[in-house]
Motif scaffolding. Structure first.
Motif, PDB file in Angstrom:
ATOM      1  N   UNK A 118      12.429  10.720  -7.462  1.00  0.00           N
ATOM      2  CA  UNK A 118      11.238  10.283  -8.192  1.00  0.00           C
ATOM      3  C   UNK A 118      10.226   9.807  -7.156  1.00  0.00           C
ATOM      4  N   UNK A 119       8.985  10.241  -7.334  1.00  0.00           N
ATOM      5  CA  UNK A 119       7.934   9.704  -6.463  1.00  0.00           C
ATOM      6  C   UNK A 119       7.052   8.829  -7.344  1.00  0.00           C
ATOM      7  N   UNK A 120       6.809   7.608  -6.844  1.00  0.00           N
ATOM      8  CA  UNK A 120       5.968   6.672  -7.595  1.00  0.00           C
ATOM      9  C   UNK A 120       4.778   6.326  -6.710  1.00  0.00           C
ATOM     10  N   UNK A 121       3.679   6.002  -7.350  1.00  0.00           N
ATOM     11  CA  UNK A 121       2.551   5.612  -6.503  1.00  0.00           C
ATOM     12  C   UNK A 121       2.686   4.140  -6.089  1.00  0.00           C
ATOM     13  N   UNK A 122       1.706   3.676  -5.375  1.00  0.00           N
ATOM     14  CA  UNK A 122       1.767   2.319  -4.826  1.00  0.00           C
ATOM     15  C   UNK A 122       1.785   1.245  -5.896  1.00  0.00           C
ATOM     16  N   UNK A 123       1.536   1.646  -7.158  1.00  0.00           N
ATOM     17  CA  UNK A 123       1.604   0.658  -8.258  1.00  0.00           C
ATOM     18  C   UNK A 123       2.862   0.867  -9.089  1.00  0.00           C
ATOM     19  N   UNK A 124       3.751   1.690  -8.566  1.00  0.00           N
ATOM     20  CA  UNK A 124       5.027   1.897  -9.264  1.00  0.00           C
ATOM     21  C   UNK A 124       4.928   2.890 -10.408  1.00  0.00           C
ATOM     22  N   UNK A 125       3.802   3.604 -10.504  1.00  0.00           N
ATOM     23  CA  UNK A 125       3.660   4.575 -11.611  1.00  0.00           C
ATOM     24  C   UNK A 125       4.229   5.931 -11.170  1.00  0.00           C
ATOM     25  N   UNK A 126       4.837   6.605 -12.144  1.00  0.00           N
ATOM     26  CA  UNK A 126       5.518   7.861 -11.810  1.00  0.00           C
ATOM     27  C   UNK A 126       4.515   8.949 -11.431  1.00  0.00           C
ATOM     28  N   UNK A 127       4.841   9.653 -10.329  1.00  0.00           N
ATOM     29  CA  UNK A 127       4.011  10.812  -9.962  1.00  0.00           C
ATOM     30  C   UNK A 127       4.816  12.097 -10.032  1.00  0.00           C
ATOM     31  N   UNK A 128       6.079  11.985  -9.824  1.00  0.00           N
ATOM     32  CA  UNK A 128       6.904  13.198  -9.842  1.00  0.00           C
ATOM     33  C   UNK A 128       8.347  12.822 -10.168  1.00  0.00           C
ATOM     34  N   UNK A 129       8.978  13.633 -11.006  1.00  0.00           N
ATOM     35  CA  UNK A 129      10.430  13.469 -11.199  1.00  0.00           C
ATOM     36  C   UNK A 129      11.061  14.849 -11.111  1.00  0.00           C
ATOM     37  N   UNK A 130      12.227  14.935 -10.571  1.00  0.00           N
ATOM     38  CA  UNK A 130      12.860  16.260 -10.491  1.00  0.00           C
ATOM     39  C   UNK A 130      13.807  16.467 -11.681  1.00  0.00           C
ATOM     40  N   UNK A 131      14.367  17.682 -11.737  1.00  0.00           N
ATOM     41  CA  UNK A 131      15.217  18.025 -12.889  1.00  0.00           C
ATOM     42  C   UNK A 131      16.441  17.119 -13.002  1.00  0.00           C
ATOM     43  N   UNK A 132      16.973  16.736 -11.825  1.00  0.00           N
ATOM     44  CA  UNK A 132      18.176  15.900 -11.853  1.00  0.00           C
ATOM     45  C   UNK A 132      17.890  14.590 -12.588  1.00  0.00           C
TER      46      UNK A 132
END
Ligand SMILES: Nc1nc2c(ncn2[C@@H]2O[C@H](COP(=O)(O)O[C@H]3[C@@H](O)[C@H](n4cnc5c(=O)[nH]c(N)nc54)O[C@@H]3COP(=O)(O)O)[C@@H](O)[C@H]2O)c(=O)[nH]1
Length: 752
Positions: free
Chosen positions: A192-206
């Motif tokens: 999971x990639x989150x931005x500097x405010x902890x908001x989701x930017x990317x999640x993978x299938x897993x």
């Protein structure tokens, strides 16, 4: 060619696009004609132009490796000359473009960058333009137009070349991007990639799979904690953002239906295009956790009762010793053993035995406080540790006694096991401990000793550890050690106690073991035989006795007086229950070559009761080769007439306790008469043991007993003394009352 057509398509260059490009360059038919005219003019210079061009290139060290050896250079020059020549051929259609793109692709592959292109065209122009102007010296206008046309086609080429490069770069980038995307989406670990405010930017299938999320529903404006309804996640991510410290061991749990799943996250920060992002990698470690727990459970818990086992007990005891060392309070350790547990296994099978143990575990657990520990050590042995009792020893003892009594009462209640009502009880040993005054092993040993004492005191009771008990057990341990060495050190001897008939003739002897220890002196059999039974030493000892007795019979066989003597050997229940017992006896008889009918085995009732069928089978097998059997201590056990009928016995032996009291205790005398009658009815001989007085002898004779054994006739004695006694009896023909003088007389007979 086909590949480049697809390249044309990929790059979006079709006929219309070619036309557009040429019209942007204001390239028209006149330009094409001017270039065609130039083509003929430059034809003679092509070779010279190519040479100058490559001479120029070879000045740059970074390009030299690309030019290769002479053969390669010649090939390159030919290709280059063809390339230059095509510039002025006057046909700039789709085929021309394809060819240019082909050249561009080759150059991009070999690593020739656009800057080289620029310098190449520049060099070409600077060489060609003077030639053009020189040729059109008398028509400078046409010369200039020709140069313009040449520039247009060169720019057309440059545009194509640059597009080829851009396209290749873009394609490489796109490939890398899709490669990365594929790896990220399909990697088994959640990413999971989150931005500097902890908001989701990317999640993978897993991640989607792991948390049962649907891709479209993952909105990029929420935090991970909001998505998974786990505020703790956001807190942790915030901590990492704040501290900028990598965290690789964040464990969290989340309910998935009825089960709780465990996850392990690695949270780190990265910079992307100047922004801080949070890289959150997560794995579902539920199975790993479960197997770790399973391994822990197997290592530290008992599989039958699910109680902690010995290993965990050790850990807990160490802990509580450290705690009570500080608090000054006492802890108590109780050692419990279920009384006669073997009986339930033997009579109802191990499954019912297991049910009993499980019920014991339940009752124990019900009767202790939180913080106390119940442990199954194995078999029917349990331990209970009571923690934080009083600091005052007496008070702590009273507290633990109350609990122990409660447990004893509870475990003595009837058990309903598979619809079978079973009655059992525990024997409980208790010891108190505080801090590290005693080692862990000592504490366990003390409670164990106390438990043995409780058993010895009659079972179903609570007994506290007492240091005197320990001394006794230590003595016992030393005795055990010495006993184990006794056979090897030849400290055992076999004595013989005569059995006489009604006329005073010696008709047999009971072989009785004696242990002569160098320091202990003569150790009475009553002291070491039960111990030998308990520790299994009775098996080698029993075998030794049998062998000795048989050897003695063999020796006596050649003596006219002694060959009439039958030897009785005591056989312990444990010995007889060995599956190889019959085989063992037969082997000894065969090895010594004795007459089997002169060997009599004395068995006790308890053995027979253990497994009547097995006993009968073994006795019959031995009876078949001539061995006789006597029932020892008859009357004190559970004498049952039904089995008496089935056993191949020759003799009953009246226990000495009845003989002792025969004259003054009515019950004993009734018992003796009854046994004599039973023997008569079953056609068995009867021998009375422990005959010490004339009164006892007279009584026994009166009621029909005709074989006697006891101190009245002689004590157990070594073989040579016994032989003397036999000789005396034989030669004097008198009733036997052996005195020391008699023995001296026999001794005289021997020496004379
Ligand atoms: N399995 C084996 N058990 C054995 C063996 N040798 C002995 N034993 C058993 O040990 C118990 C004690 O034996 P011991 O001290 O030898 O006592 C025997 C006799 O000495 C004693 N006895 C005999 N006559 C009298 C008497 O008139 N008074 C009196 N107070 N005691 C007397 O009785 C013991 C014999 O008992 P039993 O065997 O029941 O006939 C004892 O139980 C032995 O069996 C062995 O080799 N193997």
């Amino acid at each position: 060619m086909h590949a480049h057509s697809s390249l044309l398509t990929e790059m979006g260059i079709d006929d219309a696009e070619i036309g557009h490009r040429q019209s942007f360059l204001a390239f028209d038919n006149r330009d094409a004609d001017l270039l065609k005219a130039l083509h003929d003019i430059l034809a003679d210079y092509q070779e010279q132009l190519t040479d100058v061009f490559y001479e120029h290139l070879s000045r740059f060290p970074e390009l030299r490796p690309l030019l290769g050896d002479e053969a390669k250079l010649a090939h390159l020059k030919r290709a280059q000359a063809a390339y230059f020549s095509q510039l002025t051929e006057g046909c700039y259609d789709r085929a021309y473009v394809e060819n240019r793109l082909h050249v561009g692709v080759v150059h991009q592959r070999v690593g020739l960058t656009p800057k080289w292109y620029m310098s190449a065209y520049c060099k070409y122009l600077s060489e060609v333009m003077p030639l053009v102007f020189k040729h059109y010296a008398d028509d400078p206008e046409r010369g200039l137009d020709s140069c313009r046309a040449l520039l247009k086609v060169i720019f057309f080429d440059i545009g194509l070349a640059l597009d080829t490069y851009f396209h290749a770069e873009h394609k490489a980038l796109m490939l890398a991007h899709s490669y990365t995307e594929q790896i990220v989406s399909n990697m088994p670990i959640g990413f999971i990639v989150l931005n500097g405010h902890g908001k989701i930017r990317l999640v993978n299938n897993a991640v989607l799979r792991m948390f049962n999320l649907v891709k479209n529903e993952v909105r990029l404006d929420k935090t991970l904690g909001q998505y998974l309804a786990l505020a703790a996640l956001d807190e942790k991510i915030y901590q990492v953002l704040k501290s900028k410290k990598h965290c690789n061991d964040f464990e969290f749990e989340r309910a998935d239906g009825d089960t709780n799943r465990t996850y392990l996250a690695d949270i780190s920060l990265a910079q992307m295009a100047g922004d801080t992002v949070v890289l959150f990698m997560v794995q579902d470690i539920t199975l790993r956790k479960q197997s770790e727990e399973e391994v822990y459970r197997l290592a530290f818990y008992d599989s039958l009762t699910h109680l902690p086992n010995r290993r965990l007990l050790h850990e807990r005891l160490l802990q509580s010793m450290s705690i009570n060392a500080r608090s000054g309070k006492h802890d108590a350790l109780m050692f419990l053993d279920m009384d006669n547990f073997k009986t339930i296994n033997d009579t109802h099978g191990h499954d019912v035995g297991d049910l009993l143990l499980q019920e014991v575990a339940r009752r124990l657990t019900r009767n202790i406080r939180e913080g106390d520990t119940v442990v199954r050590l194995g078999g029917d042995e349990f331990v209970v540790v009571l923690e934080s009792l009083s600091g005052d020893l007496h008070e702590a003892a009273a507290q633990s006694e109350t609990v122990a009594e409660k447990i004893r009462a509870e475990l003595s209640q009837p058990y309903l096991l598979n619809a079978i009502e079973h009655h059992s009880s525990p024997s409980i040993g208790v010891t108190l401990f505080r801090g590290h005054q005693n080692s862990l092993d000592d504490v366990l040993k003390q409670a164990d000793l106390a438990m043995y004492q409780a058993k010895a005191d009659g079972r179903n009771r609570v007994c506290f550890f007492d240091p005197a008990m320990q001394a006794e057990m230590e003595n016992r341990a030393r005795l055990e050690k010495d006993l184990r060495a006794s056979i090897k050190l030849k400290q055992l001897q076999l004595y013989y106690q005569m059995q006489v008939d009604d006329c005073g003739r010696i008709v047999g002897a009971e072989a009785l073991i004696r242990w002569q220890h160098p320091q202990r002196g003569r150790v009475p059999p009553a002291q070491f035989i039960p111990l030998a039974e308990e520790i299994g030493m009775i098996l080698p000892i029993g075998e030794w006795v049998l062998e000795q007795a048989c050897r003695q019979l063999r020796t006596w066989e050649s003596d006219p007086v002694m060959r009439k003597i039958q030897i009785s050997v005591n056989v312990s229940p444990r010995q007889l229950s060995q599956p190889y017992f019959v085989e063992q006896v037969k082997n000894i008889i065969e090895d010594t070559g004795i007459r089997a009918s002169y060997l009599k085995l004395e068995l006790t009732e308890s053995f027979i009761l253990n497994d009547v069928e097995d006993a009968i089978e073994k006795m019959q097998a031995l009876r078949a080769i001539g061995i006789n059997f006597a029932m020892d201590d008859f009357g004190i056990g559970y004498s049952s007439l039904s089995y008496l009928k089935r056993l191949p016995l020759e003799q009953l032996k009246i226990d000495q306790s009845f003989v002792r009291d025969i004259a003054h205790d009515k019950n004993s005398s009734v018992m003796v008469r009854t046994i004599i009658n039973i023997a008569g009815n079953f056609g068995l001989k009867v021998v009375a043991e422990g005959v010490e007085t004339d009164a006892q002898l007279a009584f026994l004779r009166q009621y029909g007993c005709c074989i006697f054994q006891g101190y009245l006739f002689g004590q157990p004695m070594p073989p040579d003394e016994f032989e003397t006694a036999c000789y005396l009896s034989c030669y004097s023909g008198q009733e036997l009352r052996l005195s020391t003088q008699d023995l001296a007389y026999r001794q005289g007979l021997k020496t004379n």
